[in-house]
Scaffold this active site. Sequence first.
Site, PDB file in Angstrom:
ATOM      1  CB  ALA A  84      -0.962  -0.010   1.192  1.00 44.48           C
ATOM      2  CG  LEU A  85       4.430   0.427  -1.995  1.00 42.44           C
ATOM      3  CD1 LEU A  85       5.294   0.099  -3.204  1.00 42.44           C
ATOM      4  CD2 LEU A  85       5.215   0.247  -0.705  1.00 42.44           C
ATOM      5  CG  HIS A 118       5.833   2.939   1.698  1.00 43.47           C
ATOM      6  ND1 HIS A 118       4.470   3.106   1.671  1.00 43.47           N
ATOM      7  CD2 HIS A 118       6.088   2.181   2.794  1.00 43.47           C
ATOM      8  CE1 HIS A 118       3.921   2.465   2.685  1.00 43.47           C
ATOM      9  NE2 HIS A 118       4.877   1.898   3.401  1.00 43.47           N
ATOM     10  CG  ASP A 133       6.069   3.156  11.697  1.00 41.81           C
ATOM     11  OD1 ASP A 133       4.942   3.148  12.207  1.00 41.81           O
ATOM     12  OD2 ASP A 133       6.260   3.107  10.470  1.00 41.81           O
TER      13      ASP A 133
HETATM   14  O1  PAF Z   1       6.708  -0.611   9.224  1.00 37.27           O
HETATM   15  C1  PAF Z   1       6.203  -1.578   8.619  1.00 37.27           C
HETATM   16  O2  PAF Z   1       5.631  -1.450   7.535  1.00 37.27           O
HETATM   17  C2  PAF Z   1       6.314  -2.974   9.221  1.00 37.27           C
HETATM   18  O3  PAF Z   1       6.233  -2.930  10.607  1.00 37.27           O
HETATM   19  C3  PAF Z   1       7.578  -3.726   8.783  1.00 37.27           C
HETATM   20  C4  PAF Z   1       8.839  -3.015   9.248  1.00 37.27           C
HETATM   21  C5  PAF Z   1       7.593  -3.850   7.261  1.00 37.27           C
HETATM   22  C6  PAF Z   1       7.589  -5.139   9.373  1.00 37.27           C
HETATM   23  O4  PAF Z   1       6.487  -5.877   9.003  1.00 37.27           O
END
Ligand code: PAF
Length: 300
Positions: free
Chosen positions: A43-44, A48, A162
């Site tokens: 779901a970029l 990303h 995150d």
């Molecule tokens: O941040 C995320 O999208 C996820 O936690 C990760 C690092 C891809 C691990 O599933």
Amino acid sequence: MTMQTLATTQTLSTIAAMRDACAEARGAFGARCRLGLVPTMGALHEGHLSLIRAAKRECDVVAVSIFVNPTQFAPGEDFERYPRPIENDSAVLEAEEVDLVFAPSAEEMYPHGVAQALVDVPDIGVRLDGQFRPGHFRAVATVVAKLFHIVGPDLAFFGQKDAAQVAVLRAMVRELDFPLQLRVCPTVRESDGLALSSRNRYLTAEQRSDALALWRSLSAVRILADARTADAAALRQAMLRVLQSSPNMHVEYADIVDPDTLLPLDNIREGALVAVAAHVGTTRLIDNIFLPPSIDGSRR
Ligand code: PAF
């Protein structure tokens, strides 16, 4: 000097094929090859893409993983409805000229149904989001460790949004001596401040407008901190005032912590992570900012 690139984007779905493709790609660049990994759940969005572009700037070979890791979702969370726009993601990765895409099935990653070995980062892993999502960071650390072993990157790219995940993974890399460096890229925001997230697409127009309170609460803290308020309790109160003025907001945490240990700070003299998590309707959103020590080096 000619710049070497790999011909096309290759998508691999098995661990064996991905290992071979990584070895082959490295072989094409020789011993000094730098391989970058951007782990994602698909779901970029532009967030990303900023990680992928950072990886492209620093690395000879860029790999992106797309895996909606079931083990990091608790029962009742959004695993089933998590967006999986595979065709769009593939087109985006090709347009970005990503070299390798690893898109395994859950069976490929967990042939026994659940992970039979776990990577735990105790303490840090139960702070901030970890406090509200038991087992979440153990599952994240485990899947990221697996991805690191499969791909063998020199650099791995994560988003600052995150922040707790970053603290957990930094500790994992350090404590388990993974031979790689983590790169943490700034949060990408909409023009009105909303942090980009794959989960934003769950929001109705009204909820999206409510969700802006997260950014407003962080901005309120920044203004107070710039005006030399260093007391974390006062800053936290200011955040909560903003968040609670938004009727559909259910706040999980609004904290001022050390960015490495995630332990609460009494004041922000040494730099601080200001982090918030809240539900808007059924959508859980997170956001954060850093408050650096004052620019001239003087203590607040
Ligand atoms: O941040 C995320 O999208 C996820 O936690 C990760 C690092 C891809 C691990 O599933």
